[in-house]
Motif scaffolding. Sequence first.
Motif, mmCIF file in Angstrom:
data_model
loop_
_atom_site.group_PDB
_atom_site.id
_atom_site.type_symbol
_atom_site.label_atom_id
_atom_site.label_comp_id
_atom_site.label_asym_id
_atom_site.label_seq_id
_atom_site.Cartn_x
_atom_site.Cartn_y
_atom_site.Cartn_z
ATOM 1 N N ARG A 74 0.799 -1.225 0.000
ATOM 2 C CA ARG A 74 0.000 0.000 0.000
ATOM 3 C C ARG A 74 0.834 1.278 0.000
ATOM 4 O O ARG A 74 0.453 2.260 -0.618
ATOM 5 C CB ARG A 74 -0.955 0.019 1.191
ATOM 6 C CG ARG A 74 -1.998 -1.059 1.120
ATOM 7 C CD ARG A 74 -2.947 -0.996 2.286
ATOM 8 N NE ARG A 74 -3.787 -2.180 2.301
ATOM 9 C CZ ARG A 74 -4.986 -2.222 2.825
ATOM 10 N NH1 ARG A 74 -5.511 -1.141 3.380
ATOM 11 N NH2 ARG A 74 -5.679 -3.335 2.809
ATOM 12 N N THR A 140 -4.284 2.372 -4.497
ATOM 13 C CA THR A 140 -5.458 3.162 -4.851
ATOM 14 C C THR A 140 -6.713 2.390 -4.469
ATOM 15 O O THR A 140 -6.872 1.225 -4.840
ATOM 16 C CB THR A 140 -5.478 3.450 -6.367
ATOM 17 O OG1 THR A 140 -4.263 4.107 -6.712
ATOM 18 C CG2 THR A 140 -6.650 4.333 -6.734
ATOM 19 N N TRP A 141 -7.584 3.046 -3.725
ATOM 20 C CA TRP A 141 -8.866 2.452 -3.364
ATOM 21 C C TRP A 141 -9.771 2.414 -4.590
ATOM 22 O O TRP A 141 -9.509 3.112 -5.580
ATOM 23 C CB TRP A 141 -9.520 3.262 -2.243
ATOM 24 C CG TRP A 141 -8.927 3.014 -0.889
ATOM 25 C CD1 TRP A 141 -8.352 1.863 -0.450
ATOM 26 C CD2 TRP A 141 -8.837 3.931 0.196
ATOM 27 N NE1 TRP A 141 -7.918 2.012 0.841
ATOM 28 C CE2 TRP A 141 -8.208 3.272 1.261
ATOM 29 C CE3 TRP A 141 -9.235 5.242 0.370
ATOM 30 C CZ2 TRP A 141 -7.977 3.874 2.495
ATOM 31 C CZ3 TRP A 141 -9.004 5.853 1.593
ATOM 32 C CH2 TRP A 141 -8.383 5.167 2.640
ATOM 33 N N ASP A 143 -12.362 3.865 -5.305
ATOM 34 C CA ASP A 143 -12.874 5.174 -5.724
ATOM 35 C C ASP A 143 -11.787 6.072 -6.315
ATOM 36 O O ASP A 143 -12.033 7.242 -6.615
ATOM 37 C CB ASP A 143 -13.570 5.878 -4.560
ATOM 38 C CG ASP A 143 -12.636 6.270 -3.433
ATOM 39 O OD1 ASP A 143 -11.405 6.017 -3.529
ATOM 40 O OD2 ASP A 143 -13.125 6.832 -2.435
ATOM 41 N N SER A 146 -5.921 7.581 -2.939
ATOM 42 C CA SER A 146 -4.802 6.892 -2.298
ATOM 43 C C SER A 146 -4.663 7.409 -0.878
ATOM 44 O O SER A 146 -4.723 8.620 -0.648
ATOM 45 C CB SER A 146 -3.501 7.148 -3.057
ATOM 46 O OG SER A 146 -3.563 6.565 -4.335
ATOM 47 N N ASP A 155 -4.770 3.325 10.329
ATOM 48 C CA ASP A 155 -5.458 2.063 10.042
ATOM 49 C C ASP A 155 -4.744 0.884 10.685
ATOM 50 O O ASP A 155 -5.383 -0.039 11.199
ATOM 51 C CB ASP A 155 -5.584 1.838 8.533
ATOM 52 C CG ASP A 155 -6.660 2.699 7.890
ATOM 53 O OD1 ASP A 155 -7.406 3.410 8.610
ATOM 54 O OD2 ASP A 155 -6.755 2.670 6.646
#
Length: 184
Positions: A74, A140-141, A143, A146, A155
């Motif tokens: 990530r 990148t999610w 949507d 990032s 998180d």
Amino acid sequence: MSDVTFQDRPEPPIAGDEVATLLGALDRQRFYLAWKCGGLDAAGLRQRLEPSGITLGGLLKHLALVEDDYFTRRLHDRPLGPPWDSEDWEADPQWDWHPAAEDTPEELMALWRAAVERSRASVEEALASGGGLDQLGTFTWPDGQSPSLRRILIDLIEEYARHVGHADLIRESIDGLVGEDPPG
């Protein structure tokens, strides 16, 4: 880690900057996990607290994967290394939760500790690049956004805090070890 004491527990700074505070909070959660998993044999690391299938060994393996996923993939968009890269995740998407019969307590703890060390190095590398906590990870999610390094750290702290709660209950069921402060 069965002989740890209260003095061994890392603490975030009382009035430190944001980086030191976040990293200190993460290290404290890592310490709690190591303490709750320490000093147990293979049977202890495989013990479940019904009805859950979570074990302390499974927590070690899962959080080793999470460390590598967050700070290797990530943050830096690098491929995951062993043992994650050789598993058939399609066949068993929950593989990290199932310590194999051949995983000794020493192997599970070493797997987790190595992942933590790689994570620390990845965070140091990112911070040394000058982007600070605002720099975006390469992940990148769906949507299109990032997450920042700050969000990735928060998180991971949340992930540890949730699982340290599981570890508390499981360890208490094994030998009565309770609390957040080792003796001393």
